[in-house]
Design a protein around this motif. Sequence first.
Motif, PDB file in Angstrom:
ATOM      1  N   ILE B  53      -9.448  11.755  15.126  1.00 61.65           N
ATOM      2  CA  ILE B  53     -10.042  13.100  15.085  1.00 61.65           C
ATOM      3  C   ILE B  53     -11.426  13.018  15.704  1.00 61.65           C
ATOM      4  N   SER B  54     -11.747  13.936  16.643  1.00 58.36           N
ATOM      5  CA  SER B  54     -13.096  13.869  17.183  1.00 58.36           C
ATOM      6  C   SER B  54     -13.889  15.110  16.759  1.00 58.36           C
ATOM      7  N   GLY B  55     -15.220  14.884  16.681  1.00 57.92           N
ATOM      8  CA  GLY B  55     -16.092  15.985  16.296  1.00 57.92           C
ATOM      9  C   GLY B  55     -16.525  16.769  17.528  1.00 57.92           C
ATOM     10  N   LYS B  56     -16.966  18.020  17.337  1.00 61.18           N
ATOM     11  CA  LYS B  56     -17.491  18.815  18.470  1.00 61.18           C
ATOM     12  C   LYS B  56     -19.004  18.834  18.340  1.00 61.18           C
ATOM     13  N   PRO B  57     -19.706  18.697  19.478  1.00 63.93           N
ATOM     14  CA  PRO B  57     -21.183  18.669  19.400  1.00 63.93           C
ATOM     15  C   PRO B  57     -21.695  19.917  18.674  1.00 63.93           C
ATOM     16  N   LEU B  66      -9.755  16.080   9.143  1.00 62.07           N
ATOM     17  CA  LEU B  66     -10.338  14.744   8.970  1.00 62.07           C
ATOM     18  C   LEU B  66      -9.829  14.105   7.682  1.00 62.07           C
ATOM     19  N   LEU B  67      -9.778  14.906   6.601  1.00 65.17           N
ATOM     20  CA  LEU B  67      -9.272  14.389   5.325  1.00 65.17           C
ATOM     21  C   LEU B  67      -7.853  13.872   5.491  1.00 65.17           C
ATOM     22  N   ASP B  68      -7.049  14.689   6.158  1.00 66.66           N
ATOM     23  CA  ASP B  68      -5.643  14.331   6.355  1.00 66.66           C
ATOM     24  C   ASP B  68      -5.516  13.056   7.190  1.00 66.66           C
ATOM     25  N   ALA B  69      -6.346  12.970   8.234  1.00 68.93           N
ATOM     26  CA  ALA B  69      -6.241  11.805   9.149  1.00 68.93           C
ATOM     27  C   ALA B  69      -6.688  10.517   8.460  1.00 68.93           C
ATOM     28  N   ILE B  70      -7.756  10.576   7.658  1.00 66.85           N
ATOM     29  CA  ILE B  70      -8.228   9.368   6.953  1.00 66.85           C
ATOM     30  C   ILE B  70      -7.179   8.946   5.922  1.00 66.85           C
ATOM     31  N   THR B  71      -6.646   9.924   5.183  1.00 64.85           N
ATOM     32  CA  THR B  71      -5.636   9.629   4.151  1.00 64.85           C
ATOM     33  C   THR B  71      -4.407   8.980   4.773  1.00 64.85           C
ATOM     34  N   LYS B  72      -3.981   9.516   5.930  1.00 66.95           N
ATOM     35  CA  LYS B  72      -2.812   8.941   6.622  1.00 66.95           C
ATOM     36  C   LYS B  72      -3.136   7.551   7.144  1.00 66.95           C
ATOM     37  N   PHE B  73      -4.351   7.387   7.709  1.00 64.87           N
ATOM     38  CA  PHE B  73      -4.729   6.078   8.259  1.00 64.87           C
ATOM     39  C   PHE B  73      -4.696   5.013   7.169  1.00 64.87           C
ATOM     40  N   LEU B  74      -5.160   5.393   5.948  1.00 69.24           N
ATOM     41  CA  LEU B  74      -5.194   4.437   4.830  1.00 69.24           C
ATOM     42  C   LEU B  74      -3.837   4.315   4.149  1.00 69.24           C
ATOM     43  N   ASP B  75      -2.857   5.112   4.574  1.00 67.28           N
ATOM     44  CA  ASP B  75      -1.542   5.122   3.950  1.00 67.28           C
ATOM     45  C   ASP B  75      -1.635   5.628   2.504  1.00 67.28           C
ATOM     46  N   TRP B  76      -2.642   6.450   2.222  1.00 68.88           N
ATOM     47  CA  TRP B  76      -2.824   6.965   0.879  1.00 68.88           C
ATOM     48  C   TRP B  76      -2.050   8.249   0.632  1.00 68.88           C
ATOM     49  N   HIS B  77      -1.242   8.680   1.627  1.00 72.30           N
ATOM     50  CA  HIS B  77      -0.347   9.819   1.358  1.00 72.30           C
ATOM     51  C   HIS B  77       0.971   9.290   0.783  1.00 72.30           C
ATOM     52  N   HIS B  78       1.134   7.908   0.814  1.00 71.79           N
ATOM     53  CA  HIS B  78       2.275   7.282   0.127  1.00 71.79           C
ATOM     54  C   HIS B  78       1.814   6.790  -1.241  1.00 71.79           C
ATOM     55  N   THR B  79       2.696   6.816  -2.223  1.00 69.08           N
ATOM     56  CA  THR B  79       2.375   6.212  -3.513  1.00 69.08           C
ATOM     57  C   THR B  79       2.691   4.730  -3.431  1.00 69.08           C
ATOM     58  N   HIS B  80       1.748   3.885  -3.807  1.00 70.67           N
ATOM     59  CA  HIS B  80       1.997   2.450  -3.899  1.00 70.67           C
ATOM     60  C   HIS B  80       2.269   2.131  -5.358  1.00 70.67           C
ATOM     61  N   ARG B  81       3.513   1.726  -5.617  1.00 65.64           N
ATOM     62  CA  ARG B  81       3.931   1.463  -7.005  1.00 65.64           C
ATOM     63  C   ARG B  81       3.562   0.029  -7.355  1.00 65.64           C
ATOM     64  N   ALA B  82       2.770  -0.140  -8.436  1.00 62.95           N
ATOM     65  CA  ALA B  82       2.213  -1.460  -8.727  1.00 62.95           C
ATOM     66  C   ALA B  82       2.475  -1.884 -10.158  1.00 62.95           C
ATOM     67  N   ILE B  83       2.469  -3.211 -10.391  1.00 60.67           N
ATOM     68  CA  ILE B  83       2.395  -3.766 -11.744  1.00 60.67           C
ATOM     69  C   ILE B  83       1.115  -4.562 -11.828  1.00 60.67           C
ATOM     70  N   LEU B  84       0.692  -4.826 -13.056  1.00 60.96           N
ATOM     71  CA  LEU B  84      -0.529  -5.579 -13.295  1.00 60.96           C
ATOM     72  C   LEU B  84      -0.176  -6.752 -14.182  1.00 60.96           C
ATOM     73  N   VAL B  85      -0.580  -7.965 -13.792  1.00 60.39           N
ATOM     74  CA  VAL B  85      -0.264  -9.145 -14.610  1.00 60.39           C
ATOM     75  C   VAL B  85      -1.567  -9.750 -15.131  1.00 60.39           C
ATOM     76  N   GLY B  86      -1.691  -9.787 -16.479  1.00 61.81           N
ATOM     77  CA  GLY B  86      -2.931 -10.243 -17.126  1.00 61.81           C
ATOM     78  C   GLY B  86      -3.653  -9.028 -17.684  1.00 61.81           C
ATOM     79  N   ALA B  87      -3.222  -8.603 -18.897  1.00 62.85           N
ATOM     80  CA  ALA B  87      -3.729  -7.347 -19.489  1.00 62.85           C
ATOM     81  C   ALA B  87      -4.996  -7.598 -20.292  1.00 62.85           C
ATOM     82  N   GLY B  88      -5.956  -8.284 -19.666  1.00 69.94           N
ATOM     83  CA  GLY B  88      -7.229  -8.574 -20.343  1.00 69.94           C
ATOM     84  C   GLY B  88      -8.273  -7.516 -20.022  1.00 69.94           C
TER      85      GLY B  88
END
Lengths: 206, 206
Positions: B53-57, B66-88
């Motif tokens: 995305i480019s800005g205009k002078p 811009l929000l959409d493009a950054i989110t897509k670039f980071l792959d944050w429009h997909h849900t990353h399903r996670a587990i956590l090991v070590g519940a301290g």
Amino acid sequence: ISSVPTIRRLPSYLHIIEAAQKEGKDFISGTVIAEELELEPIQVRKDLAITGISGKPRIGFPVAELLDAITKFLDWHHTHRAILVGAGNLGTALAGYAEFNRHGMSILAAFDSDSRKQGTRINGVEVFPLEKIGEKVKELEIELAVLTVPSPYAQETTEVLLAAGIKAIWNFTNIKLKVPKGIIVQKEDLSSGYAVLSVKIARNRN
Amino acid sequence: ISSVPTIRRLPSYLHIIEAAQKEGKDFISGTVIAEELELEPIQVRKDLAITGISGKPRIGFPVAELLDAITKFLDWHHTHRAILVGAGNLGTALAGYAEFNRHGMSILAAFDSDSRKQGTRINGVEVFPLEKIGEKVKELEIELAVLTVPSPYAQETTEVLLAAGIKAIWNFTNIKLKVPKGIIVQKEDLSSGYAVLSVKIARNRN
Ligand SMILES: NC(=O)c1ccc[n+]([C@@H]2O[C@H](COP(=O)([O-])OP(=O)(O)OC[C@H]3O[C@@H](n4cnc5c(N)ncnc54)[C@H](O)[C@@H]3O)[C@@H](O)[C@H]2O)c1
Ligand SMILES: NC(=O)c1ccc[n+]([C@@H]2O[C@H](COP(=O)([O-])OP(=O)(O)OC[C@H]3O[C@@H](n4cnc5c(N)ncnc54)[C@H](O)[C@@H]3O)[C@@H](O)[C@H]2O)c1
């Protein structure tokens, strides 16, 4: 400030060079460090140049001198005396993280508004009520505060820290802290690490 | 992988642009973002270019695009399903960190070898015994594991995760994990943030 990305990489170089020293090695090559960390050798050499120590072709960098130079560059030969405010899960994990102690950060007291936590210890660090911040910062000659309170309390807690004479705040909350000129604030957000991880996962998928 | 430092800065740009969107702004300038984060405007523009995305002078970047493009670039429009090991302490703080949920990382189950923790919940996430990792990774279609066990157990826990089919590990231990080619490992060490803070403190002193 010289390149932040370079400074961020130095602790992992330190790990590898310390291991080489323990194995009795006198020299270490930039390429060995680069392979261990999956970096480009040119990047490692450029980073290490910042410490003023240069490697010799085919021999590498002198281990003891390099360790000393990186430690001095990071100011880790000085002890940074710290307090922690917000003795919850994150605060407790930080108080217990052995690496900080090894690198000269000493968390000497913790503070929490929850009376049930006051008088207890988190990983060996005593928890005091907030009213004691001023007294303890003077008594223990504290320069740094680690802020791990819930975000809504970030600014009001910062006012207490500033009044107590704190000059630097490591901020784990989501709030941009309003502080006078000259006060150092370093924001830490694990979303940055998660961003790098997400991009790696997406690249792998395609 | 494109520049890691650029990717690490994107979440803080996202914060600022989201705030501008909430205020009803349609455009935002790179200079406004740079001032808020105490960065150089040229750095912000170079970073945002990565999203296409480019800005205009004199007008700036279109906020919604811009929000959409950054989110897509980071792959944050997909849900990353996670587990956590070590519940301290650290694991519990990560399970409770709202930003991860907002950015699509869903911690769906936790695991711990301590029988007193099994059957409890950490910030709403149920804690299971280690024996259940294989079953839960299949049932919940997990792609990512967050590793917050004590360092001595890092490699053996990783073997269990690999056998269960985990493809990516976010490693908070000090151990360099031995994994087959194709498995993503991202090391996280708060000593990097502390290194930047220490250098800032030393510069301020001199
Ligand atoms: N930056 C990151 O990557 C990251 C990651 C995880 C958590 N966090 C943040 O760290 C903070 C702490 O998280 P947590 O999981 O430890 O939460 P927690 O609820 O376990 O701990 C918060 C502690 O702060 C105390 N507290 C509340 N108000 C206070 C006040 N006014 N003064 C002093 N102490 C006060 C509570 O009693 C509690 O002990 C939160 O702001 C959270 O969003 C940041
Ligand atoms: N990378 C960083 O910046 C950073 C910061 C703080 C802590 N840490 C690390 O994170 C880890 C956890 O720290 P913490 O403060 O939460 O410690 P903690 O002792 O509170 O938590 C560790 C948890 O792991 C569990 N556990 C032990 N052996 C296990 C096994 N084999 N399988 C599954 N669970 C097991 C324990 O029962 C406990 O609940 C440590 O390795 C610590 O060094 C890293």
